[in-house]
Design a protein around this motif. Sequence first.
Motif, short mmCIF file in Angstrom:
data_model
loop_
_atom_site.label_atom_id
_atom_site.label_comp_id
_atom_site.label_asym_id
_atom_site.label_seq_id
_atom_site.Cartn_x
_atom_site.Cartn_y
_atom_site.Cartn_z
N LEU A 260 -18.99 5.57 19.47
CA LEU A 260 -17.63 6.07 19.61
C LEU A 260 -17.39 7.34 18.79
O LEU A 260 -17.98 7.53 17.74
N ALA A 261 -16.48 8.17 19.27
CA ALA A 261 -16.03 9.35 18.54
C ALA A 261 -14.69 9.03 17.88
O ALA A 261 -13.75 8.60 18.55
N VAL A 262 -14.60 9.23 16.57
CA VAL A 262 -13.37 8.98 15.82
C VAL A 262 -13.16 10.10 14.81
O VAL A 262 -14.13 10.71 14.34
N SER A 263 -11.91 10.36 14.46
CA SER A 263 -11.58 11.45 13.56
C SER A 263 -10.39 11.12 12.68
O SER A 263 -9.55 10.28 13.04
N SER A 264 -10.31 11.81 11.53
CA SER A 264 -9.14 11.80 10.66
C SER A 264 -8.73 13.25 10.40
O SER A 264 -9.57 14.16 10.47
N PHE A 265 -7.44 13.46 10.08
CA PHE A 265 -6.92 14.81 9.93
C PHE A 265 -6.04 14.94 8.70
O PHE A 265 -5.38 13.99 8.29
#
Length: 269
Positions: A260-265
């Motif tokens: 899976l592709a996951v991100s935080s900003f």
Amino acid sequence: MTAATLLPTYFLSHGGGPWPWMRDETGTAYDALDASLKDIPGQIGGKPKAVLAVTAHWEGPDFLLSSSSSPGMIYDYGGFPPHTYQIRYGAPGLPELAARAQALLREAGFGAQLDAERGFDHGTFSALYPVFPEADVPVVQLSLKAGLAPLEHLRAGRALAPLRTQGVLIVGSGLSYHNLRAFNARGAEASHAFDGWLRAAMALPPRERTAALMAWESAPAARQAHPREEHLLPLMVALGAAEEEPASVVYHEDDFFGALAVSSFRFGA
């Protein structure tokens, strides 16, 4: 850190369940997320006065704020090892912050209520433990509002923006991909499509970025990535509180849970 410091805001992909207490079971799977969270104090120049945590795991007919000075624990997960139901994250609450946030929300026209019984759920304690492992920074939780309207949560963030100059770190805790029925290779294509769109949206000029996120359902694979949007809505609050400021990717993986592709900003300097 002075009271007048303008703190950034964050949207954090908080991982699965009580992962910081399961490193023996998960091995290196959470190393990148753990490192990104541990880096936050350095990014903001130390410890804030308090954290306002917008949690994907709490909803109310109005916005709700935890107002206990000594919050308990909510083990809102199942099927994990017995020791994860004994976890204690002993950060204090801060009733005066809960009251201040309530006043700001009400001034903006929202219903906002205090809840002295609400404890920390895993969206809060799993995300904050790596950041402040000594649990010495007070934490107030903010719920989502029923209906899950993006604009309402954006407006709530706008209303809460003054807290950023009062030593309060606003953190939206959710997950940029949250389809538990496809939390494996079956979700790979959708998660990568949506995450790619999300990171591109973050790079847009502020007005275009806001417009894109308000129309998030038209993004590629949006409803495959978020069959229900509660794990995306904390992002709208974090955005609203720093709407004119640039966004940075502070965590990204292309192979979370192997696929899976996951991100935080972060919003703001």
